[in-house]
Structures are given as C-alpha cells and as structure tokens.
Design an enzyme around this catalytic site. Structure first.
Site, PDB file in Angstrom:
ATOM      1  N   ASN A  48      -2.448   3.004   3.345  1.00 47.88           N
ATOM      2  CA  ASN A  48      -2.059   3.820   3.257  1.00 47.88           C
ATOM      3  C   ASN A  48      -2.440   5.234   3.055  1.00 47.88           C
ATOM      4  OD1 ASN A  48       0.530   3.229   5.373  1.00 47.88           O
ATOM      5  ND2 ASN A  48       1.579   2.727   3.661  1.00 47.88           N
ATOM      6  N   ASP A 102       6.860   0.849   1.903  1.00 46.45           N
ATOM      7  CA  ASP A 102       6.297   0.577   0.653  1.00 46.45           C
ATOM      8  C   ASP A 102       7.033   0.033  -0.066  1.00 46.45           C
ATOM      9  OD1 ASP A 102       3.623   0.812   2.503  1.00 46.45           O
ATOM     10  OD2 ASP A 102       3.333  -0.975   1.437  1.00 46.45           O
ATOM     11  N   THR A 106       2.914  -6.088   2.945  1.00 49.18           N
ATOM     12  CA  THR A 106       3.034  -5.411   3.577  1.00 49.18           C
ATOM     13  C   THR A 106       1.858  -3.882   3.847  1.00 49.18           C
ATOM     14  OG1 THR A 106       4.108  -3.295   1.689  1.00 49.18           O
ATOM     15  CG2 THR A 106       5.652  -5.152   3.048  1.00 49.18           C
ATOM     16  N   GLN A 158       6.621  10.870  11.011  1.00 51.96           N
ATOM     17  CA  GLN A 158       6.909   9.669  12.250  1.00 51.96           C
ATOM     18  C   GLN A 158       7.363  10.971  13.258  1.00 51.96           C
ATOM     19  OE1 GLN A 158       6.097   6.819  12.574  1.00 51.96           O
ATOM     20  NE2 GLN A 158       6.360   6.068  10.084  1.00 51.96           N
ATOM     21  N   PHE A 188      -1.055  -1.049  11.747  1.00 50.06           N
ATOM     22  CA  PHE A 188      -2.279  -0.828  11.443  1.00 50.06           C
ATOM     23  C   PHE A 188      -2.360  -1.449  10.182  1.00 50.06           C
ATOM     24  CE2 PHE A 188      -3.708   2.725   8.555  1.00 50.06           C
ATOM     25  CZ  PHE A 188      -3.740   2.151   7.620  1.00 50.06           C
ATOM     26  N   ASN A 189      -0.943  -2.007   9.862  1.00 50.80           N
ATOM     27  CA  ASN A 189      -1.951  -3.421   8.271  1.00 50.80           C
ATOM     28  C   ASN A 189      -2.545  -4.839   9.159  1.00 50.80           C
ATOM     29  OD1 ASN A 189      -0.664  -2.443   6.696  1.00 50.80           O
ATOM     30  ND2 ASN A 189       1.910  -3.606   7.451  1.00 50.80           N
ATOM     31  N   HIS A 230       9.886  -0.335   8.195  1.00 51.22           N
ATOM     32  CA  HIS A 230       9.153  -0.992   8.653  1.00 51.22           C
ATOM     33  C   HIS A 230       8.863  -2.428   7.070  1.00 51.22           C
ATOM     34  CE1 HIS A 230       6.823   0.872  12.090  1.00 51.22           C
ATOM     35  NE2 HIS A 230       6.609   2.108  11.112  1.00 51.22           N
ATOM     36  N   ASP A 231       8.271  -1.983   5.856  1.00 48.81           N
ATOM     37  CA  ASP A 231       8.298  -2.947   5.048  1.00 48.81           C
ATOM     38  C   ASP A 231       9.227  -3.213   4.831  1.00 48.81           C
ATOM     39  OD1 ASP A 231       5.494  -0.862   3.935  1.00 48.81           O
ATOM     40  OD2 ASP A 231       6.175  -2.190   5.426  1.00 48.81           O
ATOM     41  N   ASP A 260       0.978  -1.133  -0.071  1.00 42.95           N
ATOM     42  CA  ASP A 260       0.552   0.142  -0.485  1.00 42.95           C
ATOM     43  C   ASP A 260       1.453   1.157   0.057  1.00 42.95           C
ATOM     44  OD1 ASP A 260      -1.060   0.496   3.835  1.00 42.95           O
ATOM     45  OD2 ASP A 260       0.880  -0.218   2.958  1.00 42.95           O
TER      46      ASP A 260
END
Ligand code: RIB
Ligand code: CA
Length: 312
Positions: free
Chosen positions: A40, A16, A124, A227, A165-166, A239-240, A11
């Site tokens: 996102n 990502d 992701t 962030q 979130f995911n 993250h991803d 996303d």
C-alpha cells in the site's frame, strides 16, 4: 480452546490495520509476530504504520520489516487509497515502539523451522516475504499449517480488470505460494466487496468508545473517502479483516475448492488468479476460495473484536 498461532504478513494500509486490531487481542488467535512488506506504501512507511497501530492499541507484538520490493517486477504502491503515509487519517503520538532488528523473512524461516507445524501464515499484502522465505529455506514449506490470504478474485480485479492488488503487486511471489502445495484459503474481492464499511457501520463502531474503536473510525473515515473517490463505493470494502474474521469464526465465509493458477505470463491478464469455479478443467483444486460472506456476522465479529480493548 487452543488459540490458532499465526504470523500476520501485511502492508498497513487501513484494512491491514483493522486486521491487526482483531488479531492482536483475540481469544482465538495467538499473534506471534507481524511481518511487513511494501505494498500500500513503501516499506519504510508500512513498517512505521504497523508499529504505530500496535503502540496505539497497547499490544506487545513484535514487528519485523521484510521486503521493500517485489521478487522480480517494479514496486507498485496504492497511495491513492491509503494516502501519503499509507495510513492517513489517524493522528498517532510520537512512535516509541521499536522495529525488530531481524529481517521479516529470517523471522518467518526461524519461527516456522522451530515450530511443530502448527503456524498459520496470514498474508494481507503482496506475498513477497512468504515466497522469499520459501525460496530461502524450502524446509519451511511442510511446516506451514495453512496459508490464509486476502488477495485475488474469481471475478474482476481492482488494479486491472483481471488482477487484484496483492497479487499483481508481486504475482511471482503469489505463484511461488500458490504452487507450494500447502493448504490455501483465498479471501478474494468477490467476498470483500460484500463487506462495505458504510457510514452507519463507522458510527456503530465509534460508539464503543475505546481506543480501538476510535482508531477504527479515524481509519475508516479516510479509507471510505478515497474508496468513494476512486471506485465510487458508498463504503470502503474492508478486505483484510476477512482473513482474521474467518479464523475467529469459519462460519462467516462460504468456501469452494477450486484449481487456482496465477497468471505470470500474459500481458493483459498478468496477476490474475485464474479460478476454475466449475472445475471444468478437471484439475485438482489448489485452494479453498471464498464465494460468499455473512456480512452481518462479519460486522458482529469486528464489533466484538473492538470491544475487547480497554477504555480509551
Ligand atoms: O486489493 C485489496 C488489498 O490490497 C488489501 O489487502 C489492501 O490493503 C491492499 O493491500
Ligand atoms: Ca493489505
């Protein structure tokens, strides 16, 4: 050495986009396609973002639009982190890369059904596309070699104290995937929060001086700013790309088998990945959960991935 075949469901989304960058030009990974989901930002925006990233990098990977909303609940987006476009920061030239006509869920079903069971599903973003594919054609389930996701946490969430979130964005989809019986590797916030993209990291990557490193720098300068504003991080947790870095070099992450339940019933903890860290419940583990990451090795993998691209 044979490349790992993957479909990357995402996303985009700043992190990502870095995952796409690493996967699309790796000597360890064969990126069969990019399937996009709402998360996102709206699907209309995330599919454009995926196409822009591929076009900017000059990678010939098909992009498929998938589900624009979760299986059951209302859509959640993360505009506070990723901006109005979902990929604020970089400025892209006019978009000419086409979106594939086939729906992402159809692409996932067709590709898995035609495969020898050697395809890794990397997710992701919210797991809607993969879950819908499983529901549409259950025969794909044994064909999935493994699921590698960025999502969840055995500690605190980032949307609620309980949920990441995911997962919370489509907990029902996560539930479908986590109960599918396929091998799962879960890269949760517990490790992604250990790879904070500090300003010196951005400077280090920008010095590479090619199109991938420029994209990385432009992405991270926006991502790190939001962030910091939202969570107070001195560097954005990247993250991803942890999913891709692990596929490139599994030694970068330490895994621990755990029984993981997705909470789709409670109110306060809805969307939590309940990970039985100590195995106290006596249930069979259902996922290999990341419990540590070698941050220095991770950034070396990122740098090497960016260097694989030609000069700007
Ligand atoms: O919680 C972090 C995850 O949610 C990342 O995948 C980010 O891109 C968003 O999708
Ligand atoms: Ca994402």
């Amino acid at each position: 050495m044979e490349k790992t075949k993957i479909i990357l469901d995402c996303d985009p989304g700043h992190d990502d986009a870095v995952a796409i960058t690493l996967a699309a030009n790796s000597d360890k990974i064969d990126l069969l396609g990019i399937t996009v989901v709402a998360g996102n930002q709206t699907l209309e925006k995330t599919q454009i973002n995926a196409r822009n990233v591929c076009q900017w990098l000059g990678v010939d990977v098909p992009v498929y639009a998938g589900c624009g909303q979760p299986m059951v609940r209302e859509k959640m987006i993360a505009g506070d982190i990723h901006g109005e476009t979902g990929l604020d920061g970089p400025v892209f030239p006019p978009l000419t890369k086409e979106l594939e006509k086939e729906h992402a869920v159809d692409f996932i079903v067709k590709t898995l059904m035609e495969s020898d069971g050697d395809i890794t599903m990397v997710t992701t973003g919210p797991m809607t596309n993969l879950a819908m594919a499983m529901r549409m054609e259950p025969a794909i389930i044994p064909k999935i070699k493994q699921i590698v996701l960025m999502g969840g946490a055995y500690t605190n969430g980032n949307v609620t104290p309980a949920a990441e979130f995911n997962i919370i964005a489509d907990a029902d989809a996560a539930y479908v995937c986590f109960t599918s019986g396929r091998p799962i590797t879960m890269m949760g916030l517990d490790v992604t929060r250990k790879v904070l993209c500090y300003p010196e990291i951005v400077d280090r990557m920008e010095k590479i001086g090619n199109k991938a490193s420029k994209l990385f720098a432009d992405l991270m300068r926006f991502f790190c700013k939001t962030q910091k504003e939202v969570f107070g991080w001195e560097g954005g947790p990247l993250h991803d790309p942890v999913t891709i870095a692990w596929l490139i070099d599994p030694s970068v992450v330490t895994l621990k088998p755990m029984h993981v339940d997705i909470d789709i019933r409670s109110v306060q903890s809805y969307g939590r990945t309940n990970c039985d860290f100590f195995g106290y419940g006596g249930q069979e583990p259902t996922a290999n959960v990341a419990i540590d990451i070698d941050a220095a090795k991770f950034w070396d993998i990122v740098e090497a991935g960016l260097r694989r691209y030609s000069e700007a």
